[in-house]
Scaffold this motif. Structure first.
Motif, PDB file in Angstrom:
ATOM      1  N   VAL A   1      -4.460   0.226  -3.367  1.00  0.00           N
ATOM      2  CA  VAL A   1      -3.626  -0.073  -2.190  1.00  0.00           C
ATOM      3  C   VAL A   1      -3.779  -1.553  -1.862  1.00  0.00           C
ATOM      4  CG1 VAL A   1      -3.269   0.429   0.251  1.00  0.00           C
ATOM      5  CG2 VAL A   1      -3.938   2.265  -1.307  1.00  0.00           C
ATOM      6  N   PRO A   2      -2.661  -2.279  -1.744  1.00  0.00           N
ATOM      7  CA  PRO A   2      -2.739  -3.713  -1.406  1.00  0.00           C
ATOM      8  C   PRO A   2      -3.406  -3.931  -0.043  1.00  0.00           C
ATOM      9  CG  PRO A   2      -0.520  -3.124  -2.110  1.00  0.00           C
ATOM     10  CD  PRO A   2      -1.289  -1.844  -1.963  1.00  0.00           C
ATOM     11  N   ASP A   3      -4.085  -5.064   0.088  1.00  0.00           N
ATOM     12  CA  ASP A   3      -4.784  -5.395   1.335  1.00  0.00           C
ATOM     13  C   ASP A   3      -3.856  -5.357   2.541  1.00  0.00           C
ATOM     14  OD1 ASP A   3      -7.171  -5.758   0.017  1.00  0.00           O
ATOM     15  OD2 ASP A   3      -6.862  -7.914  -0.263  1.00  0.00           O
ATOM     16  N   VAL A   4      -2.612  -5.727   2.341  1.00  0.00           N
ATOM     17  CA  VAL A   4      -1.652  -5.826   3.438  1.00  0.00           C
ATOM     18  C   VAL A   4      -1.437  -4.483   4.129  1.00  0.00           C
ATOM     19  CG1 VAL A   4       0.735  -6.427   4.002  1.00  0.00           C
ATOM     20  CG2 VAL A   4      -0.487  -7.703   2.246  1.00  0.00           C
ATOM     21  N   ILE A   5      -1.433  -3.400   3.379  1.00  0.00           N
ATOM     22  CA  ILE A   5      -1.174  -2.080   3.970  1.00  0.00           C
ATOM     23  C   ILE A   5      -2.377  -1.145   3.906  1.00  0.00           C
ATOM     24  CG2 ILE A   5       1.302  -2.203   3.586  1.00  0.00           C
ATOM     25  CD1 ILE A   5       0.881  -0.361   1.180  1.00  0.00           C
ATOM     26  N   ARG A   6      -3.526  -1.675   3.563  1.00  0.00           N
ATOM     27  CA  ARG A   6      -4.727  -0.842   3.434  1.00  0.00           C
ATOM     28  C   ARG A   6      -5.096  -0.154   4.749  1.00  0.00           C
ATOM     29  NH1 ARG A   6      -9.130  -3.400  -0.189  1.00  0.00           N
ATOM     30  NH2 ARG A   6      -7.455  -2.990  -1.637  1.00  0.00           N
ATOM     31  N   LEU A   7      -4.833  -0.790   5.869  1.00  0.00           N
ATOM     32  CA  LEU A   7      -5.160  -0.190   7.162  1.00  0.00           C
ATOM     33  C   LEU A   7      -4.338   1.072   7.420  1.00  0.00           C
ATOM     34  CD1 LEU A   7      -5.521  -3.384   9.376  1.00  0.00           C
ATOM     35  CD2 LEU A   7      -7.326  -1.897   8.498  1.00  0.00           C
ATOM     36  N   LEU A   8      -3.150   1.155   6.865  1.00  0.00           N
ATOM     37  CA  LEU A   8      -2.325   2.351   7.039  1.00  0.00           C
ATOM     38  C   LEU A   8      -2.885   3.547   6.265  1.00  0.00           C
ATOM     39  CD1 LEU A   8       1.227   0.787   6.691  1.00  0.00           C
ATOM     40  CD2 LEU A   8       0.086   1.506   8.776  1.00  0.00           C
ATOM     41  N   PHE A   9      -3.482   3.279   5.113  1.00  0.00           N
ATOM     42  CA  PHE A   9      -3.975   4.349   4.251  1.00  0.00           C
ATOM     43  C   PHE A   9      -5.448   4.671   4.471  1.00  0.00           C
ATOM     44  CE2 PHE A   9      -0.188   3.033   2.012  1.00  0.00           C
ATOM     45  CZ  PHE A   9       0.320   4.230   1.551  1.00  0.00           C
ATOM     46  N   HIS A  10      -6.201   3.732   5.044  1.00  0.00           N
ATOM     47  CA  HIS A  10      -7.636   3.903   5.288  1.00  0.00           C
ATOM     48  C   HIS A  10      -8.414   4.176   4.002  1.00  0.00           C
ATOM     49  CE1 HIS A  10      -6.774   3.894   9.534  1.00  0.00           C
ATOM     50  NE2 HIS A  10      -5.903   4.871   9.364  1.00  0.00           N
ATOM     51  N   ARG A  11      -7.959   3.612   2.901  1.00  0.00           N
ATOM     52  CA  ARG A  11      -8.670   3.742   1.628  1.00  0.00           C
ATOM     53  C   ARG A  11      -8.255   2.614   0.698  1.00  0.00           C
ATOM     54  NH1 ARG A  11      -6.226   9.347  -0.454  1.00  0.00           N
ATOM     55  NH2 ARG A  11      -7.570  10.003   1.199  1.00  0.00           N
ATOM     56  N   ARG A  12      -9.089   2.386  -0.304  1.00  0.00           N
ATOM     57  CA  ARG A  12      -8.843   1.302  -1.258  1.00  0.00           C
ATOM     58  C   ARG A  12      -7.887   1.700  -2.373  1.00  0.00           C
ATOM     59  NH1 ARG A  12     -12.529  -2.965  -1.609  1.00  0.00           N
ATOM     60  NH2 ARG A  12     -12.103  -2.978  -3.832  1.00  0.00           N
ATOM     61  N   ASP A  13      -7.893   2.966  -2.721  1.00  0.00           N
ATOM     62  CA  ASP A  13      -7.015   3.423  -3.787  1.00  0.00           C
ATOM     63  C   ASP A  13      -6.513   4.836  -3.510  1.00  0.00           C
ATOM     64  OD1 ASP A  13      -9.349   4.820  -4.225  1.00  0.00           O
ATOM     65  OD2 ASP A  13      -9.414   4.460  -6.368  1.00  0.00           O
ATOM     66  N   ILE A  14      -5.465   5.213  -4.213  1.00  0.00           N
ATOM     67  CA  ILE A  14      -4.882   6.543  -4.086  1.00  0.00           C
ATOM     68  C   ILE A  14      -4.995   7.219  -5.439  1.00  0.00           C
ATOM     69  CG2 ILE A  14      -2.744   7.823  -3.693  1.00  0.00           C
ATOM     70  CD1 ILE A  14      -1.901   5.531  -1.840  1.00  0.00           C
ATOM     71  N   ARG A  15      -5.500   8.439  -5.431  1.00  0.00           N
ATOM     72  CA  ARG A  15      -5.626   9.227  -6.671  1.00  0.00           C
ATOM     73  C   ARG A  15      -4.964  10.571  -6.465  1.00  0.00           C
ATOM     74  NH1 ARG A  15     -11.956   8.246  -7.214  1.00  0.00           N
ATOM     75  NH2 ARG A  15     -11.827   6.000  -7.391  1.00  0.00           N
ATOM     76  N   ARG A  16      -4.138  10.943  -7.425  1.00  0.00           N
ATOM     77  CA  ARG A  16      -3.459  12.242  -7.383  1.00  0.00           C
ATOM     78  C   ARG A  16      -3.479  12.846  -8.770  1.00  0.00           C
ATOM     79  NH1 ARG A  16      -4.140  11.751  -2.756  1.00  0.00           N
ATOM     80  NH2 ARG A  16      -2.631  11.347  -1.162  1.00  0.00           N
ATOM     81  N   SER A  17      -3.696  14.140  -8.839  1.00  0.00           N
ATOM     82  CA  SER A  17      -3.647  14.836 -10.111  1.00  0.00           C
ATOM     83  C   SER A  17      -2.213  14.907 -10.590  1.00  0.00           C
ATOM     84  CB  SER A  17      -4.199  16.251  -9.961  1.00  0.00           C
ATOM     85  OG  SER A  17      -3.995  16.978 -11.167  1.00  0.00           O
ATOM     86  N   LEU A  18      -2.009  14.644 -11.870  1.00  0.00           N
ATOM     87  CA  LEU A  18      -0.688  14.787 -12.474  1.00  0.00           C
ATOM     88  C   LEU A  18      -0.501  16.195 -13.034  1.00  0.00           C
ATOM     89  CD1 LEU A  18      -0.448  11.326 -14.226  1.00  0.00           C
ATOM     90  CD2 LEU A  18       0.606  12.046 -12.084  1.00  0.00           C
ATOM     91  N   GLN A  19      -1.529  17.004 -12.946  1.00  0.00           N
ATOM     92  CA  GLN A  19      -1.521  18.415 -13.330  1.00  0.00           C
ATOM     93  C   GLN A  19      -1.021  18.623 -14.750  1.00  0.00           C
ATOM     94  OE1 GLN A  19       0.630  20.423 -10.235  1.00  0.00           O
ATOM     95  NE2 GLN A  19      -1.029  20.132  -8.768  1.00  0.00           N
ATOM     96  N   THR A  20      -1.510  17.765 -15.652  1.00  0.00           N
ATOM     97  CA  THR A  20      -1.162  17.916 -17.059  1.00  0.00           C
ATOM     98  C   THR A  20      -2.300  17.391 -17.930  1.00  0.00           C
ATOM     99  OG1 THR A  20       0.500  17.469 -18.753  1.00  0.00           O
ATOM    100  CG2 THR A  20       0.052  15.692 -17.202  1.00  0.00           C
TER     101      THR A  20
END
Length: 69
Positions: free
Chosen positions: A22-41
């Protein structure tokens, strides 16, 4: 020639995950440094397709936020 995409991770259970920093500019909106999601494959080809879609969706969201700000 094989290239490694930075947004694809392979878990120890052989399931692909999408990860993006997550870019520094919008990191406060997400409250995390990165986003991880399973692609379920477990299929690399399917993970590439789903990962590109996830990356495009994230980039659209970031662009939308920057346009509003």
């Amino acid at each position: 020639m094989s290239t490694v995409l930075t947004y694809l991770l392979l878990s120890r259970h052989s399931v692909y995950y999408f990860r993006i920093v997550v870019p520094d500019v919008i990191r406060l909106l997400f409250h995390r440094r990165d986003i991880r999601r399973s692609l379920q494959t477990r299929c690399r080809r399917e993970a590439l397709i789903r990962g590109r879609a996830g990356s495009a969706a994230f980039q659209r969201g970031v662009s939308r936020h920057q346009a509003v700000s």
